[in-house]
Scaffold this motif. Structure first.
Motif, short mmCIF file in Angstrom:
data_model
loop_
_atom_site.label_atom_id
_atom_site.label_comp_id
_atom_site.label_asym_id
_atom_site.label_seq_id
_atom_site.Cartn_x
_atom_site.Cartn_y
_atom_site.Cartn_z
N GLN A 183 65.85 20.51 24.57
CA GLN A 183 66.25 21.86 25.59
C GLN A 183 67.65 21.36 25.53
OE1 GLN A 183 64.54 24.41 26.58
NE2 GLN A 183 66.98 25.11 27.07
N THR A 195 73.99 23.94 21.82
CA THR A 195 74.29 24.65 20.93
C THR A 195 74.58 26.11 21.33
OG1 THR A 195 72.70 23.42 19.43
CG2 THR A 195 73.42 25.63 18.64
N GLU A 196 73.86 26.75 22.27
CA GLU A 196 74.08 27.93 22.82
C GLU A 196 75.29 27.66 23.56
OE1 GLU A 196 70.77 28.76 25.26
OE2 GLU A 196 69.37 29.37 23.53
N GLN A 197 75.67 26.77 24.45
CA GLN A 197 77.00 26.82 25.20
C GLN A 197 78.12 26.79 24.24
OE1 GLN A 197 77.54 23.23 27.37
NE2 GLN A 197 79.41 23.96 28.61
N CYS A 198 78.09 26.11 22.99
CA CYS A 198 79.27 26.04 22.15
C CYS A 198 79.35 27.42 21.64
CB CYS A 198 78.84 25.03 21.05
SG CYS A 198 80.26 24.92 19.89
N SER A 199 78.41 28.15 21.37
CA SER A 199 78.35 29.52 20.75
C SER A 199 79.07 30.54 21.59
CB SER A 199 76.86 29.92 20.18
OG SER A 199 76.32 29.05 19.51
N ARG A 200 78.61 30.38 22.99
CA ARG A 200 79.11 31.11 23.90
C ARG A 200 80.72 30.99 24.06
NH1 ARG A 200 74.68 29.44 27.22
NH2 ARG A 200 76.02 28.08 28.29
N ARG A 212 82.57 32.38 21.18
CA ARG A 212 82.68 33.85 21.37
C ARG A 212 83.98 34.28 22.30
NH1 ARG A 212 77.02 33.69 21.21
NH2 ARG A 212 76.94 33.95 23.50
N TYR A 248 81.22 19.43 20.66
CA TYR A 248 80.02 19.82 20.32
C TYR A 248 79.23 18.71 19.28
CZ TYR A 248 76.28 22.14 17.69
OH TYR A 248 74.91 22.20 17.04
N THR A 250 69.46 22.26 22.28
CA THR A 250 69.52 23.72 22.36
C THR A 250 70.42 24.28 23.30
OG1 THR A 250 67.00 24.06 21.95
CG2 THR A 250 68.27 26.04 22.73
N ASP A 251 70.80 23.86 24.55
CA ASP A 251 71.63 24.30 25.53
C ASP A 251 72.89 24.08 24.91
OD1 ASP A 251 69.45 25.00 27.10
OD2 ASP A 251 69.70 23.52 28.61
#
Length: 442
Positions: free
Chosen positions: A232, A238-243, A246, A274, A235-236
């Motif tokens: 988790q 990875t998602e945080q880096c993507s946010r 953006r 990251y 995943t978090d």
């Protein structure tokens, strides 16, 4: 690949349980390591010749090669017996079986101890020979019925490796090995050695083993939970880096092309943060996968041993099983990776400073540096200190928190002083001497 009849034989145990994970074939002369993983003797010989050491291919634990090399490693006769049962059951479904004694007549009986098919004439001879007259003989029909219902009950009597005609009946608690009656008066004599009935000792150990296996299952659940947590975090991150990426791109799209280089700089910095953190999270997942696999593998082996092994087989690995379970139960299964933020903050006055924004990250106080510290600072003197904020790897970073500084005056009180933020991970602090004595810097 095993045929359909073989799969039916392996319903209770599973075909993979009888296969070596090195050669992917059925075990040949199986050897068991202290971690309870089993391999073919020749596979281990090849492995040691190739690597120069004995490392378990399953859990990566390293062991001291015993005197005598791989052949001296403890044999897994529980596994050997299961393979023998497997072969016997395949034989039992054959339509016609030849006598294995005279090689001429059709077999009518099976000797459980010798594991040979015999014709009527050879059965009579078998019953008369002193060495074999106590052996258990079954008709082919009786044998097939027993093999289809409970093959484990057909396991041959275990005989002493030193007194080969003697059945193993006792357990020496002093040496922790199954023994025969002759052993109790030769190598395991009273009062130096304490003996117990083999079945009584096995029943007692089985109760202890069940309790340890219950604890092992709890440990497996804990390891699985922490493995999920590690995933988790992965995943978090990875998602945080993507946010954050953006957000940087959205800001960049609002202004002209000349900020593209600034945009790319910030993205690279985000990805560097990251990559550093995702590497730690990935390492946690790998470690948790390995530990969970080791716990589950040991649990499966022990449960199979408990359900399908006889008393001698059960007690032959008592020391290794207990040691392995204690090792796994006390093994650290807490994920080391921590949720750590790295945040992009837009710069309000882009046109004035030409900076799209900054990426703020965590700061490690012990890694931060202070330069230009004077040895003495008297009244009328001043000094400009350069403070550089760094992360746990020593890399210069822009802190998420506001940097504050204090100086200690000669009267032992503390005074706040201004900190000039250079917006690049460095800060300037000016300190001045107030008395004839030295000023104490924090």
């Amino acid at each position: 690949m095993a045929a359909a009849s073989e799969r039916k034989v392996l319903e209770e145990i599973g075909e993979d349980f009888l296969c070596c994970t090195i050669c992917l074939e059925q075990f040949k002369s199986p050897k068991i390591l202290p971690c309870l993983h089993t391999f073919c003797e020749q596979c281990l010989v090849t492995l040691v010749e190739k690597t120069g050491s004995l490392n378990c291919p399953e859990c990566r634990q390293q062991y001291q090669l015993p005197v005598g090399g791989v052949p001296a490693i403890k044999g897994n006769f529980f596994m050997s017996n299961l393979i023998e049962i497997f072969k016997q059951r395949l034989e039992s479904i054959q339509s016609e079986i030849k006598c294995e004694a005279c090689k001429e007549n059709t077999g009518t009986h099976k000797c459980v101890e010798c594991k040979h098919y015999l014709c009527k004439n050879c059965v009579r001879a078998h019953k008369k020979l002193p060495v074999t007259q106590t052996h258990q003989l079954m008709t082919i029909g009786e044998y097939k019925t027993a093999m289809s219902t409970s093959p484990v009950t057909l396991q041959a009597v275990e005989y002493c490796s030193f007194h080969r005609k003697n059945e193993i009946e006792f357990y020496c608690e002093t040496c922790q090995v199954p023994v025969c009656s002759n052993c109790t008066i030769v190598k395991h004599r009273i009062p130096e050695h304490v003996h117990r009935d083999l079945k009584d000792a096995a029943d007692e150990y089985l109760t202890e083993l069940k309790a340890m296996v219950d604890k092992l299952k709890v440990k497996e659940q804990e390891a699985e939970k922490n493995k999920t947590l590690a995933k988790q975090i992965h995943t978090d991150l990875t998602e945080q880096c993507s946010r954050e990426e953006r957000k940087v791109r959205m800001k960049a799209e609002e202004i002209i092309k000349k900020i593209k280089r600034e945009e790319q700089r910030l993205i690279d910095e985000l990805k560097n943060n990251y990559k550093m953190k995702i590497k730690r999270a990935a390492a946690d997942i790998d470690e948790m996968e390995l530990k969970h696999g080791n716990i589950k593998s040991a649990g499966n082996y022990i449960e199979t041993l408990m359900h399908h092994g006889n008393a001698a087989q059960l007690l032959s690995t008592k020391g290794d099983v207990g040691s392995r379970i204690k090792q796994l139960i006390t093994m650290e299964t807490i994920a080391k990776a921590e949720q750590s933020d790295f945040i992009f903050t837009p710069h309000i006055k882009f046109c004035e400073h030409g900076i799209l924004g900054i990426v703020k990250s965590d700061v490690c106080m012990s890694k931060c540096t202070v330069e230009n510290i004077p040895k003495r600072l008297l009244k009328g003197d001043s000094a400009d200190l350069l403070i550089t904020t760094r992360d746990s790897k020593g890399k210069q970073v822009i802190p998420k928190q506001q940097l504050k500084a204090k100086v200690r005056k000669p009267d032992a009180s503390w005074e706040d002083i201004n900190v000039a933020d250079n917006r690049d991970g460095t800060h300037r602090v000016t300190v001045a001497g107030q008395l004839d004595g030295n000023i104490m810097l924090p």
